[in-house]
Enzyme design. Structure first.
Site, PDB file in Angstrom:
ATOM      1  N   CYS A 150     -41.903  18.590 -14.880  1.00  0.00           N
ATOM      2  CA  CYS A 150     -41.222  19.897 -14.863  1.00  0.00           C
ATOM      3  C   CYS A 150     -40.759  20.270 -16.256  1.00  0.00           C
ATOM      4  O   CYS A 150     -40.903  21.422 -16.688  1.00  0.00           O
ATOM      5  CB  CYS A 150     -40.016  19.866 -13.933  1.00  0.00           C
ATOM      6  SG  CYS A 150     -40.411  19.575 -12.201  1.00  0.00           S
ATOM      7  N   CYS A 198     -37.246  15.638 -13.231  1.00  0.00           N
ATOM      8  CA  CYS A 198     -38.717  15.632 -13.190  1.00  0.00           C
ATOM      9  C   CYS A 198     -39.308  15.804 -14.583  1.00  0.00           C
ATOM     10  O   CYS A 198     -39.193  16.872 -15.175  1.00  0.00           O
ATOM     11  CB  CYS A 198     -39.177  16.745 -12.253  1.00  0.00           C
ATOM     12  SG  CYS A 198     -40.930  17.120 -12.320  1.00  0.00           S
TER      13      CYS A 198
END
Length: 151
Positions: A69, A66
């Site tokens: 993230c 991600c």
């Protein structure tokens, strides 16, 4: 439980920090200043790492693939460093901890939670900049303090 190595922002010495502690918060063995408490947790140790202890916990439910993230992680570490001794940052890789992700009904990553004594005080999905995260965290912690004084 594992220990994480944290570099003291005050003196630069590296310290081993426990993932869980019943009382207190980590302090530098050299200068005795509070250390940022940043640890990882998984399905088997999440309860002991994130739900017990003396300080509120910021949980980062993230994934290695991600991009948002990876972008928000330094911001969360900055907040944990600013609030050393007052906050614990627990990072949970949702792919490695599917039961924890399911428990908190994670539908998007990153998902951020603020926990106090195991209770979810606030939840946010998606990445944000440090000022936004700071406001969100401050609001959640204020709500937690309000709940403690009325209990």
């Amino acid at each position: 439980m594992e220990k994480t190595q944290i570099k003291c922002p005050h003196c630069g010495k590296t310290n081993r920090v426990p993932a869980a502690a019943d009382t207190g918060t980590p302090r530098c063995g050299n200068c005795h200043e509070p250390l940022p408490w940043i640890v990882a947790a998984g399905d088997d140790d999440f309860a002991g790492v994130a739900e017990e202890g003396a300080v509120p916990v910021l949980v980062d439910l993230w994934a290695t693939w991600c991009r948002p993230c990876l972008m928000v992680s330094p911001a969360l570490e900055q907040l944990a460093t600013e609030r050393a001794g007052q906050l614990k940052l627990v990072k949970v890789d949702v792919d490695a901890a599917p039961r924890t992700a399911q428990r908190f009904a994670v539908r998007a990553v990153p998902t951020l939670l603020v926990l106090q004594h195991g209770e979810v005080l606030a939840r946010q999905a998606g990445a944000a900049l440090v000022p936004e995260l700071r406001r969100w965290l401050d609001q959640a912690l204020a709500e937690g303090r309000k709940k403690e004084t009325t209990a």
